[in-house]
Motif scaffolding. Structure first.
Motif, PDB file in Angstrom:
ATOM      1  N   SER A   5       0.835  -1.204   0.000  1.00  0.00           N
ATOM      2  CA  SER A   5       0.000   0.000   0.000  1.00  0.00           C
ATOM      3  C   SER A   5       0.865   1.246   0.000  1.00  0.00           C
ATOM      4  O   SER A   5       2.010   1.236   0.469  1.00  0.00           O
ATOM      5  N   THR A   6       0.299   2.323  -0.511  1.00  0.00           N
ATOM      6  CA  THR A   6       0.933   3.636  -0.441  1.00  0.00           C
ATOM      7  C   THR A   6      -0.107   4.626   0.066  1.00  0.00           C
ATOM      8  O   THR A   6      -1.197   4.719  -0.522  1.00  0.00           O
ATOM      9  N   THR A 394      -0.751   1.200 -10.205  1.00  0.00           N
ATOM     10  CA  THR A 394       0.639   1.168  -9.773  1.00  0.00           C
ATOM     11  C   THR A 394       1.482   1.943 -10.782  1.00  0.00           C
ATOM     12  O   THR A 394       1.056   2.181 -11.916  1.00  0.00           O
ATOM     13  N   GLY A 395       2.694   2.304 -10.368  1.00  0.00           N
ATOM     14  CA  GLY A 395       3.581   2.994 -11.296  1.00  0.00           C
ATOM     15  C   GLY A 395       4.986   3.106 -10.739  1.00  0.00           C
ATOM     16  O   GLY A 395       5.167   3.261  -9.529  1.00  0.00           O
ATOM     17  N   PRO A 409       2.202   0.557  -5.656  1.00  0.00           N
ATOM     18  CA  PRO A 409       0.859   1.146  -5.659  1.00  0.00           C
ATOM     19  C   PRO A 409       0.976   2.665  -5.605  1.00  0.00           C
ATOM     20  O   PRO A 409       1.799   3.209  -4.863  1.00  0.00           O
ATOM     21  N   LEU A 410       0.179   3.351  -6.379  1.00  0.00           N
ATOM     22  CA  LEU A 410       0.202   4.811  -6.372  1.00  0.00           C
ATOM     23  C   LEU A 410      -0.472   5.326  -5.104  1.00  0.00           C
ATOM     24  O   LEU A 410      -1.229   4.598  -4.454  1.00  0.00           O
ATOM     25  N   ARG A 462       6.839  -3.777  -5.229  1.00  0.00           N
ATOM     26  CA  ARG A 462       6.503  -3.466  -6.614  1.00  0.00           C
ATOM     27  C   ARG A 462       5.789  -4.650  -7.257  1.00  0.00           C
ATOM     28  O   ARG A 462       6.103  -5.806  -6.974  1.00  0.00           O
ATOM     29  N   LEU A 463       4.855  -4.349  -8.150  1.00  0.00           N
ATOM     30  CA  LEU A 463       4.067  -5.385  -8.800  1.00  0.00           C
ATOM     31  C   LEU A 463       4.758  -5.886 -10.058  1.00  0.00           C
ATOM     32  O   LEU A 463       5.220  -5.098 -10.885  1.00  0.00           O
ATOM     33  N   VAL A 464       4.811  -7.210 -10.186  1.00  0.00           N
ATOM     34  CA  VAL A 464       5.320  -7.866 -11.390  1.00  0.00           C
ATOM     35  C   VAL A 464       4.168  -8.680 -11.970  1.00  0.00           C
ATOM     36  O   VAL A 464       3.625  -9.562 -11.298  1.00  0.00           O
ATOM     37  N   LEU A 465       3.777  -8.366 -13.197  1.00  0.00           N
ATOM     38  CA  LEU A 465       2.620  -9.021 -13.802  1.00  0.00           C
ATOM     39  C   LEU A 465       2.996 -10.351 -14.439  1.00  0.00           C
ATOM     40  O   LEU A 465       4.125 -10.543 -14.892  1.00  0.00           O
TER      41      LEU A 465
END
Length: 606
Positions: A5-6, A394-395, A409-410, A462-465
């Motif tokens: 979370s951010t 996310t970014g 997550p933004l 960080r998200l990895v798809l």
């Protein structure tokens, strides 16, 4: 890590609804240039200040009210990306309406379905032709009580005619209507492009947009600022382009619109943007064109060395960003400086010479391509989001980029990974549901939206798809395969627009390769050949091209497990404008493709 979370950076309580973004900006900097608008198609651009834009928005909003648009009515906008699209969008919100964007590439059947489902009362078309499509849809669905109007002022029944009726509505009446919507009021109904099923109308609220616009602008102050400018050529019917437009408008960043993406390169040298939003395919084409030009000059090996140098340079930068200690490499610095003079500076010049950052979204971005662009001086900020998350969820951030991920997550957002690896979304941008409640049945779990995408979080959150959940294949041997990694590897080639792995309940995996006709034709010409593209989605037989693609297949097979490797493949071409097959955001409808190419797929198992 199963959740990241951010916290939000901005308090939304001081904003009533989306229209406050414009009124506050106009009060703060009325004479600042907000837009650049093309003049008579002659390559000239005229500036439009925030004050002038607000005046146009208010006049059209009064025109909407004068012809009978009431609060909460649905107003459809069907047209290409252009300045008047922005005016109509904001004007509808000023009039208290709910905006229904429709892609200008939509078929008449799709337009009819959308206006009927949303119960549209008025339509705005990008041209007389688009307005005619809306009128036909209205007549067949008993909607559109207040007509369809064209963005072109020369057309009979244009939005200029609506604006001319502004004196019929007083300023106080407009202000009451503008201020009526609250955070939870619907702002827009966006119909998803439907890669895996029927389109669904996602209801996005004023809170969704305010939360995203204000938090993203705060997180990317280095990119969004009064001294910057951008060119929007993505469809404004897409939530990403509309969100970007609002972010720039609120932050004072100049915007120019292009309805024809083929004119982007020539326009960049004139407008010289500091920031661009693209899909990965655009970056692939820029890189491939540069490589082809080098090859034509007999510099293929030199170009390959330049690409390796750029990637190595960017990799060092990413490790420094992550807090690592990177030893000095004098040789790399010398090579980078040499290739910058030879290639990289020219490439930056093609993009206008002022681009500080590029945002890439909408599809998988090859990490090596991301590293190349950063290494040649234009960092790529990759992000991820959906219509239902009001664009980015996310970014990556400037100075905190990790190629191969879609970032953290933004602000105001949370990403959770379910037990089966599905990405779940929560936060300020996540919508509350679809227009048809039946579509909500499987859309949420524990208050989180089910994205339908597979992924995992790295140690930093960080998200990895990892592809689409619905694309998972189970072979006849009981092997469960997520094909995205292999497909993404193959799609990194400019020759391949889309790669589709098939093999459900089959003994082995095969692939359907939808080729890029333009790239393949250029490839053939360099060899003195003419490529026969054949019929749509019918297998083509071209031995040299097959040999070229086999080398690409071999490289992709080398990076996956034996069970994930492809044994056979078929080559086909498709019409990129076929909206039954390709979505407006250039995604392939897998099930439709497999069905249309059934003969080619069946031949892979004979």
């Amino acid at each position: 890590m199963l959740e990241s979370s951010t916290p939000a950076l901005v308090d939304l309580d001081g904003y009533r609804n989306i229209t406050d973004l414009l009124t506050r900006r106009a009060a703060l900097a009325p004479d600042h240039v907000a837009f650049e608008v093309p003049v008579d198609g002659g390559g000239q651009w005229r500036p439009v200040t925030t004050r002038e834009f607000l005046a146009e928005v208010e006049a059209l909003a009064k025109g909407f009210m004068a012809v009978g648009v009431e609060a909460d009515d649905a107003v459809a906008i069907l047209g290409p990306t252009r300045y008047e699209w922005a005016v109509a969008d904001l004007a509808a919100w000023f009039a208290g309406a709910v905006v229904v964007p429709i892609y200008d590439s939509s078929s008449p059947e799709q337009v009819r379905a959308i206006v009927a489902d949303a119960d549209v009362v008025l339509g705005v078309g990008g041209s007389s032709e688009h307005a005619g499509i809306l009128r036909s849809a209205f007549a067949l669905t008993d909607t559109g009580a207040h007509g369809a109007w064209s963005m072109d002022p020369s057309d009979v029944g244009s939005i200029a005619d609506l604006s001319a009726r502004a004196p019929e509505v007083g300023a106080e009446a407009l202000e009451r209507r503008r201020a009526r919507a609250g955070h939870e009021s619907p702002a827009t109904i966006v119909y998803t492009s439907g890669t895996t099923g029927e389109p669904k109308g996602a209801i996005l609220t004023h809170r969704n947009f305010l939360g995203q616009v204000l938090n993203i602008a705060a997180a990317y102050r280095e990119i969004v600022h009064e001294g910057g400018n951008t060119v929007i050529f993505l469809p404004l019917a897409h939530v990403l382009a509309r969100g970007l437009q609002l972010i720039c408008l609120a932050g004072g960043m100049r915007i120019a619109h292009l309805s024809d993406p083929s004119t982007v390169v020539t326009t960049l040298s004139t407008l010289r943007p500091t920031f661009l939003v693209v899909v990965p395919r655009v970056l692939q084409k820029i890189s491939a064109a540069a490589g082809a030009k080098a090859s034509a000059r007999g510099l293929s090996r030199v170009w390959d060395a330049a690409v390796r140098t750029a990637r190595a340079w960017a990799d060092r930068q990413e490790r420094v960003d992550a807090g690592g200690t990177v030893p000095r490499n004098v040789g790399l610095g010398i090579r980078h400086a040499f290739f910058d003079r030879l290639f990289f500076a020219r490439l930056r010049g093609v993009m206008g010479g002022r681009v500080d950052y590029i945002l890439s979204g909408g599809a998988f971005l090859d990490p090596e391509l991301s590293l190349f662009f950063r290494g040649m001086g234009v960092p790529v900020i990759e992000g991820y989001g959906l219509t239902e998350t009001t664009a980015p969820l996310t970014g990556n951030l400037p100075g905190r980029t990790r190629s191969g991920t879609v970032g953290l997550p933004l602000p105001g957002s949370t990403v959770r990974i379910s037990a089966d690896g599905e990405v779940l979304a929560g936060g300020v941008g996540v919508f509350s549901g679809y227009r048809n409640p039946a579509h909500d049945a499987d859309a949420f779990v524990d208050g989180f939206f089910r994205t339908g995408d597979l992924g995992h979080l790295d140690d930093a959150g960080r998200l990895v798809l990892g592809g689409r959940l619905k694309d998972v294949i189970v072979t006849s041997h009981g092997k469960t395969i997520a094909p995205a990694h292999w497909e993404n590897s193959v799609e990194a080639s400019p020759l391949v627009s889309h790669a589709v792995v098939v093999g459900e309940s089959r003994p082995y995996l095969s692939a359907l390769l939808v080729l890029d006709a333009q790239a393949c034709d250029a490839w053939a010409k360099t060899r003195g050949a003419v490529l026969d593209t054949g019929s749509e989605l019918v297998e083509i037989d071209d031995a040299p091209l097959r040999a070229e693609l086999q080398s690409i297949i071999d490289r992709a097979n080398a990076v996956v497990s034996r069970a994930e490797q492809i044994k056979r493949f078929a080559m086909v071409f498709a019409d990129p404008d076929d909206r039954t097959l390709i979505t407006p955001t250039m995604k392939l409808k897998r099930r439709v493709a497999i069905d249309k190419a059934s003969d080619a797929v069946a031949a892979l198992y004979r």
